[in-house]
Design a protein around this motif. Structure first.
Motif, mmCIF file in Angstrom:
data_model
loop_
_atom_site.group_PDB
_atom_site.id
_atom_site.type_symbol
_atom_site.label_atom_id
_atom_site.label_comp_id
_atom_site.label_asym_id
_atom_site.label_seq_id
_atom_site.Cartn_x
_atom_site.Cartn_y
_atom_site.Cartn_z
ATOM 1 N N LEU A 228 0.828 -1.206 0.000
ATOM 2 C CA LEU A 228 0.000 0.000 0.000
ATOM 3 C C LEU A 228 0.859 1.251 0.000
ATOM 4 C CD1 LEU A 228 -2.530 -1.047 2.790
ATOM 5 C CD2 LEU A 228 -3.128 -0.659 0.386
ATOM 6 N N VAL A 229 0.352 2.306 -0.631
ATOM 7 C CA VAL A 229 0.980 3.625 -0.558
ATOM 8 C C VAL A 229 -0.094 4.625 -0.147
ATOM 9 C CG1 VAL A 229 2.050 5.484 -1.872
ATOM 10 C CG2 VAL A 229 2.760 3.113 -2.267
ATOM 11 N N LEU A 230 0.177 5.366 0.940
ATOM 12 C CA LEU A 230 -0.763 6.384 1.417
ATOM 13 C C LEU A 230 -0.211 7.766 1.079
ATOM 14 C CD1 LEU A 230 -1.436 5.013 5.048
ATOM 15 C CD2 LEU A 230 -2.434 4.251 2.884
ATOM 16 N N ALA A 231 -0.973 8.529 0.310
ATOM 17 C CA ALA A 231 -0.510 9.851 -0.098
ATOM 18 C C ALA A 231 -1.549 10.919 0.255
ATOM 19 C CB ALA A 231 -0.253 9.867 -1.611
ATOM 20 N N PRO A 232 -1.186 11.991 0.953
ATOM 21 C CA PRO A 232 0.133 12.187 1.546
ATOM 22 C C PRO A 232 0.312 11.309 2.785
ATOM 23 C CG PRO A 232 -1.334 13.968 2.185
ATOM 24 C CD PRO A 232 -2.115 13.097 1.233
ATOM 25 N N ALA A 233 1.562 11.061 3.192
ATOM 26 C CA ALA A 233 1.817 10.219 4.361
ATOM 27 C C ALA A 233 1.146 10.821 5.593
ATOM 28 C CB ALA A 233 3.313 10.091 4.604
ATOM 29 N N PRO A 234 0.483 10.004 6.399
ATOM 30 C CA PRO A 234 -0.130 10.511 7.639
ATOM 31 C C PRO A 234 0.925 10.799 8.692
ATOM 32 C CG PRO A 234 -0.525 8.160 7.452
ATOM 33 C CD PRO A 234 0.213 8.576 6.207
ATOM 34 N N VAL A 235 1.665 11.870 8.481
ATOM 35 C CA VAL A 235 2.703 12.284 9.435
ATOM 36 C C VAL A 235 2.571 13.788 9.661
ATOM 37 C CG1 VAL A 235 4.333 10.481 8.762
ATOM 38 C CG2 VAL A 235 4.360 12.683 7.559
ATOM 39 N N SER A 236 3.253 14.298 10.659
ATOM 40 C CA SER A 236 3.149 15.729 10.963
ATOM 41 C C SER A 236 3.810 16.542 9.867
ATOM 42 C CB SER A 236 3.860 16.018 12.290
ATOM 43 O OG SER A 236 5.260 15.944 12.088
ATOM 44 N N ALA A 237 3.429 17.812 9.813
ATOM 45 C CA ALA A 237 4.017 18.709 8.808
ATOM 46 C C ALA A 237 5.540 18.729 8.952
ATOM 47 C CB ALA A 237 3.455 20.113 9.002
ATOM 48 N N LYS A 238 5.987 18.685 10.209
ATOM 49 C CA LYS A 238 7.431 18.769 10.467
ATOM 50 C C LYS A 238 8.132 17.559 9.856
ATOM 51 C CE LYS A 238 10.163 19.473 14.621
ATOM 52 N NZ LYS A 238 10.174 18.010 14.899
ATOM 53 N N VAL A 239 7.572 16.372 10.114
ATOM 54 C CA VAL A 239 8.175 15.142 9.582
ATOM 55 C C VAL A 239 8.141 15.161 8.052
ATOM 56 C CG1 VAL A 239 7.828 12.648 9.324
ATOM 57 C CG2 VAL A 239 7.726 13.705 11.594
ATOM 58 N N ALA A 240 7.003 15.595 7.496
ATOM 59 C CA ALA A 240 6.880 15.621 6.034
ATOM 60 C C ALA A 240 7.947 16.514 5.422
ATOM 61 C CB ALA A 240 5.484 16.106 5.645
ATOM 62 N N GLU A 241 8.139 17.668 6.043
ATOM 63 C CA GLU A 241 9.154 18.599 5.541
ATOM 64 C C GLU A 241 10.536 17.970 5.604
ATOM 65 O OE1 GLU A 241 9.420 22.957 7.026
ATOM 66 O OE2 GLU A 241 7.302 22.362 7.176
ATOM 67 N N GLU A 242 10.843 17.337 6.755
ATOM 68 C CA GLU A 242 12.156 16.728 6.952
ATOM 69 C C GLU A 242 12.387 15.622 5.922
ATOM 70 O OE1 GLU A 242 14.718 17.419 8.366
ATOM 71 O OE2 GLU A 242 15.890 15.607 8.809
ATOM 72 N N ALA A 243 11.351 14.819 5.665
ATOM 73 C CA ALA A 243 11.490 13.720 4.707
ATOM 74 C C ALA A 243 11.823 14.270 3.320
ATOM 75 C CB ALA A 243 10.207 12.900 4.666
ATOM 76 N N ARG A 244 11.145 15.332 2.931
ATOM 77 C CA ARG A 244 11.409 15.906 1.604
ATOM 78 C C ARG A 244 12.792 16.538 1.565
ATOM 79 N NH1 ARG A 244 5.721 18.472 -0.627
ATOM 80 N NH2 ARG A 244 6.967 18.913 -2.478
ATOM 81 N N ARG A 245 13.186 17.145 2.688
ATOM 82 C CA ARG A 245 14.510 17.773 2.729
ATOM 83 C C ARG A 245 15.596 16.713 2.535
ATOM 84 N NH1 ARG A 245 18.677 18.344 5.597
ATOM 85 N NH2 ARG A 245 17.945 17.009 7.300
ATOM 86 N N VAL A 246 15.485 15.629 3.297
ATOM 87 C CA VAL A 246 16.487 14.557 3.217
ATOM 88 C C VAL A 246 16.506 13.949 1.812
ATOM 89 C CG1 VAL A 246 17.065 12.227 4.024
ATOM 90 C CG2 VAL A 246 16.448 14.009 5.676
ATOM 91 N N ALA A 247 15.320 13.685 1.267
ATOM 92 C CA ALA A 247 15.252 13.061 -0.058
ATOM 93 C C ALA A 247 15.870 13.974 -1.118
ATOM 94 C CB ALA A 247 13.798 12.745 -0.405
ATOM 95 N N GLU A 248 15.536 15.249 -1.062
ATOM 96 C CA GLU A 248 16.098 16.182 -2.047
ATOM 97 C C GLU A 248 17.615 16.283 -1.885
ATOM 98 O OE1 GLU A 248 14.084 19.953 -1.872
ATOM 99 O OE2 GLU A 248 12.125 19.086 -2.400
ATOM 100 N N ALA A 249 18.067 16.304 -0.622
ATOM 101 C CA ALA A 249 19.509 16.392 -0.370
ATOM 102 C C ALA A 249 20.216 15.176 -0.975
ATOM 103 C CB ALA A 249 19.774 16.475 1.133
ATOM 104 N N ALA A 250 19.617 13.997 -0.816
ATOM 105 C CA ALA A 250 20.237 12.764 -1.331
ATOM 106 C C ALA A 250 20.371 12.840 -2.852
ATOM 107 C CB ALA A 250 19.403 11.558 -0.931
ATOM 108 N N ILE A 251 19.306 13.239 -3.535
ATOM 109 C CA ILE A 251 19.318 13.252 -5.010
ATOM 110 C C ILE A 251 20.206 14.369 -5.536
ATOM 111 C CG2 ILE A 251 17.902 13.416 -7.069
ATOM 112 C CD1 ILE A 251 17.698 10.832 -5.232
#
Lengths: 582, 582
Positions: A228-251
């Motif tokens: 399953l994929v849940l979009a957007p992820a049921p996480v806090s705004a803070k976590v969502a931001e951090e996840a995108r930051r880390v992912a963008e940094a990696a790429i």
């Protein structure tokens, strides 16, 4: 016409197939290299030149290159040396996107992790294991359970081995071919990630190195395969931001253009670490076809041919994707989905169904994760029943559903998404204002809650009121005690409807607050509710949103009906037991 | 797997192409009959059997039938006799959906109109014209301008002739080949439709005769060809409902399964009449790909093979589609669209661009029609500049934009349909409540004003509250003095937001009314304003409508700015003349 570049794709599976849909819309010629003459992608591409050969065949890759301007991949297990070669040939005009070097780096999970760690991208602790002794050493350092991973050809859980105890080091090591260089290319050990959730972010990198990310999603695996994929992820705004930051940094650390799937672990402490990266469209991004402005497939093509990137924002509030793996329940699940509003069935056109093979997927879009997941229940039931452990599968599904129903609005606390703002003059008002928040959660209304004091933070008040609309708010609930200037001052600086909640203080019974909120001068209205009654403030906000959203209104109808039923139940009871015993 | 039926399509243009996308997802084999070997639809269908022959070729149709279970069309100008024949052949297992009879009926616009009129479906007045004298007679009856139409082979304005005056009868009649049976198959005259808007509704009919409709859209033509589609149409809820009712009624009279495009005129008096019907996917339904739960193409296929129909509701708040007709501005428009968030570019893969040929389309989705249209401005600018009359084209676009910006959800503020209800407990409250009405007039918000007494007309109160939503109201302002039960009692029986105005009585200074309105029990909120301050009640209502209507909100911004200016003017004056002379 939009682009003159001809694109060659190594691999013609479902990812290439969905790429082909996007390619046709932009009139980008797609040529497929895949051993299967009837490969899913080739079925959609009638008038381009395909090659029926393995995507690991250097000669075939060279051949593909002769009639393409850009080569890209839909699977990373390709011959990167051959790609390197065609790109490097002096007479070559062919580009490889993303670069062969990036694909090679990602093929080797150990090098991938070393690369990320060296550039400050958070990854779990890991160490290469040349022999079984090294595994034991790693066990001593990282503790057990310990994760053993093959460096190469590992995906969907294959090439992973769990070392439960020190005694299992030898067997686990052996289970991975003892790191046979010719197959798995070595082994490394990783500290066990005690994660709360698995998240994923699709990141697209343009030829000029710009990276843009899609909303973070939660991925739920079954037997180590995406379920399953849940979009957007049921996480806090803070976590969502951090996840995108880390992912963008990696790429950002990689070369070449295209879409990348970044798998992440959300740890117990809310930190986010990279699990692994895919240099191609990814299963966790299929939802983007129906739910985002531009799909991961279109953006991949746009990136590799050098077109402007499309929007990555979601165009619908919520989406859930479920994979259709080869199973006895699959056909029924697909059939059932046809009758589920908001569901899109994708079948990949694979000739024969093998157990566990990805045969298709279903994406359901809707107004909230909890509603979408509830609507999918009959679909998921078919898949659960087909599992060997049907009961635990069903229980797992129920658990997810209850979790989403319990915190429906979590999905909505993504940055920019709140439509109602709850503010209070002081944290001492929170006990009263909490009821408004609870009502909004009950109605799946995304909201934000914070403290804004008219007298102690006047500048913040102005800032909050003046930016409210642009931040997406459509209604503001303001609670205050005493002189209670907050609601009126906010209403004076925004055109949004403002609901005022008089909070009862230690003196004057809250009448002072009621008067100062309700007795506004002509021109600046505040919708005032009863003293301390922030429940009604929440309900009033829902009714206001109902002006825009009939679904919201329907929920309010049900709410009123429920209230009536509750009272009637009490009527019953008082009739039954009599007022003396009531 | 989902369906075993093989589908043959007469015609392989863009409609067949978009059908093919949907067919792949459901793994429905599609076979195309089209003269062009590289027809748009064939480009997406690599492994099915196509026939390169005219879709009017009886032999080719018979041949197609030999390897299909169902035949359908993407264009109505086919050989229906041949279709009839293959369906009727005793040994035949082939179905034709919709039926050959329905397609034949629709091919002849005169028979189509006679059929609809005979079944009570509203159509403009019309009469067959066997000769030019008959045209003059029609002119005398229907007046001028008069519309002359060819019975056959008429589409995109071709086969239509406007008779401006009695003198033009002969020339107009001649311009349509004098009704030559072999080509236009006769001529009929139609009373000129003085319409406010052109609307369209896609209706899908299942094999069991069930009809389901998509939201009504507004279509805006250029040179009689579809230029823009606004979804949902900016019309009142009442009009939208009527349009869907008429469209569904029209399709219910036809045989066979599939999607139908129903073109409608919205007349000056808000009545809706059928212009014409297309027995196939329709240009006005392209927006459904990105904006609705299931696209018109998928639902057409589902209908003809007998699968459950997919949802027709919009999954996004608003969408605008613009056609890309062959022109010098087309390429730039498509390029520009790539950078517009929410835009999807569809190119049809037609080999050569001819002026006016439908080469593709662009759909933009977003949160409101006004926002979407504003976002499209740079796209439309390229198309307008390419027009021979570039200035008037640009002016036309600007006019639409301003109209939408002025009332993006006209549906909420359609003249004649009240969206706010002002009620008072007694006519003695009118002097106070009049101010609310004046504010609503000032903001162009249609409203109704009447007397409803909680204590003297309790039944009327219930009736009023329970029917409020269905009558189009989105907000209620209730004023009352004394015990003031009216606002609360209304709020208890509707889900609409209710604004309460305490009216000051001869005693107690209105505090009694304030308390009885504001101190509602939990569950039933009333938005209370200051005693006698129905001005603020009106302003609050406008703010609430702003939740759904950006223009309303913009007007409120201006209102607040004006208030500020007025105060600042007084500041000026008091500085100027001094407080003594002020």
């Amino acid at each position: 016409m939009i682009s003159s570049k001809r694109v060659g794709v190594l691999g013609g599976g479902q990812l290439g197939r969905m790429m082909a849909e996007a390619a046709h819309r932009l009139q980008i010629p797609l040529h497929i290299l895949d051993p299967a003459p009837q490969a899913p992608a080739k079925q959609l591409l009638a008038h381009t030149t395909h090659i029926d050969a393995p995507f690991t065949d250097p000669e075939a890759i060279r051949q593909l290159a002769t009639h393409c301007d850009v080569l890209t991949v839909e699977i990373e297990h390709v011959d990167t040396a051959a790609l390197e070669q065609v790109a490097r040939r002096p007479d070559s005009v062919v580009e490889v996107q993303p670069t062969a070097g990036t694909i090679a780096l990602i093929q080797d999970k150990l090098r991938q992790k070393e690369h990320l760690r060296a550039r400050g991208v958070p990854v779990p602790d890991f160490v290469a294991c040349a022999d079984v002794e090294a595994v034991a050493t790693a066990g001593n350092e990282f503790g057990y359970p310990l994760m053993l991973k093959a460096r190469r050809m590992a995906y969907d859980g294959r090439g992973n081995a769990v070392v439960g105890t020190a005694e299992q080091c030898t067997s686990a090591y052996a289970s991975l071919g003892s790191g046979d260089p010719s197959s798995v290319g070595g082994i490394y050990a990783e500290r066990w990630a005690h994660y709360r959730k698995e998240l994923a972010v699709m990141v697209v990198r343009s030829r000029d190195g710009r990276v843009v990310s899609y909303p973070v999603v939660e991925t739920i695996q079954r037997r180590s395969v995406c379920h399953l994929v849940l979009a957007p992820a049921p996480v806090s705004a803070k976590v969502a931001e951090e996840a995108r930051r880390v992912a963008e940094a990696a790429i950002a650390t990689l070369d070449g253009a295209g879409i990348f799937g970044v798998e992440l672990f959300l740890m117990e402490d809310d930190s986010v670490v990279v699990n692994e990266i895919a240099p191609r469209p990814h299963n966790s991004g299929h939802y983007t076809i129906e739910a985002c402005q531009a799909s991961q497939f279109e953006n991949h093509l746009r990136a590799v041919v050098g077109l402007p990137l499309g929007g990555t924002a979601m165009s619908v509030p919520a989406a859930v994707m479920v994979n259709l793996l080869g199973s006895s329940g699959m056909a029924d699940a697909a059939q059932t989905a046809l009758a589920v509003p908001g569901a899109t069935v994708h079948l990949y056109g694979k000739p024969d169904m093998k157990p566990g093979r990805k045969m298709g997927h279903i994406t359901v879009v809707g107004t909230s994760l909890s509603r979408v997941f509830a609507a999918m229940a009959p679909i998921l039931a078919h898949l659960d029943r087909a599992e060997s452990n049907a009961d635990s599968a069903a229980a797992e599904t129920t658990a997810i559903r209850e979790q989403l129903a319990a915190a429906p609005s979590i999905s909505a606390t993504q940055p920019g998404e709140p439509v109602v703002g709850i503010i209070m003059g002081s944290d001492s008002d929170l006990p009263v204002m909490r009821a408004a928040a609870q009502i909004l959660e009950q109605f799946d209304v995304p909201f934000e809650l914070t403290i804004v004091s008219a007298h102690r933070t006047p500048a913040r008040l102005t800032e909050y009121a003046r930016t409210a609309y642009d931040r997406g708010l459509r209604c503001i609930i303001a609670g205050a005690g005493g002189a209670a200037h907050l609601p009126g001052m906010v209403a004076a600086q925004t055109s949004l409807p403002v609901i005022g909640v008089p909070v009862k203080g230690s003196t004057l019974d809250g009448v002072d607050s009621l008067y100062s909120i309700v007795q506004m001068p002509r021109g600046i209205p505040v919708a005032t509710v009863a003293i301390n009654n922030s429940t009604n403030a929440g309900l009033l906000a829902v009714r206001m949103l109902g002006v825009r959203d009939d679904a919201q209104l329907a929920l309010m109808d049900r709410y009123l009906a429920d209230q009536e039923a509750q009272v009637m139940a009490k009527v019953e009871r008082i009739n039954l037991v009599g007022y003396k015993n009531y």
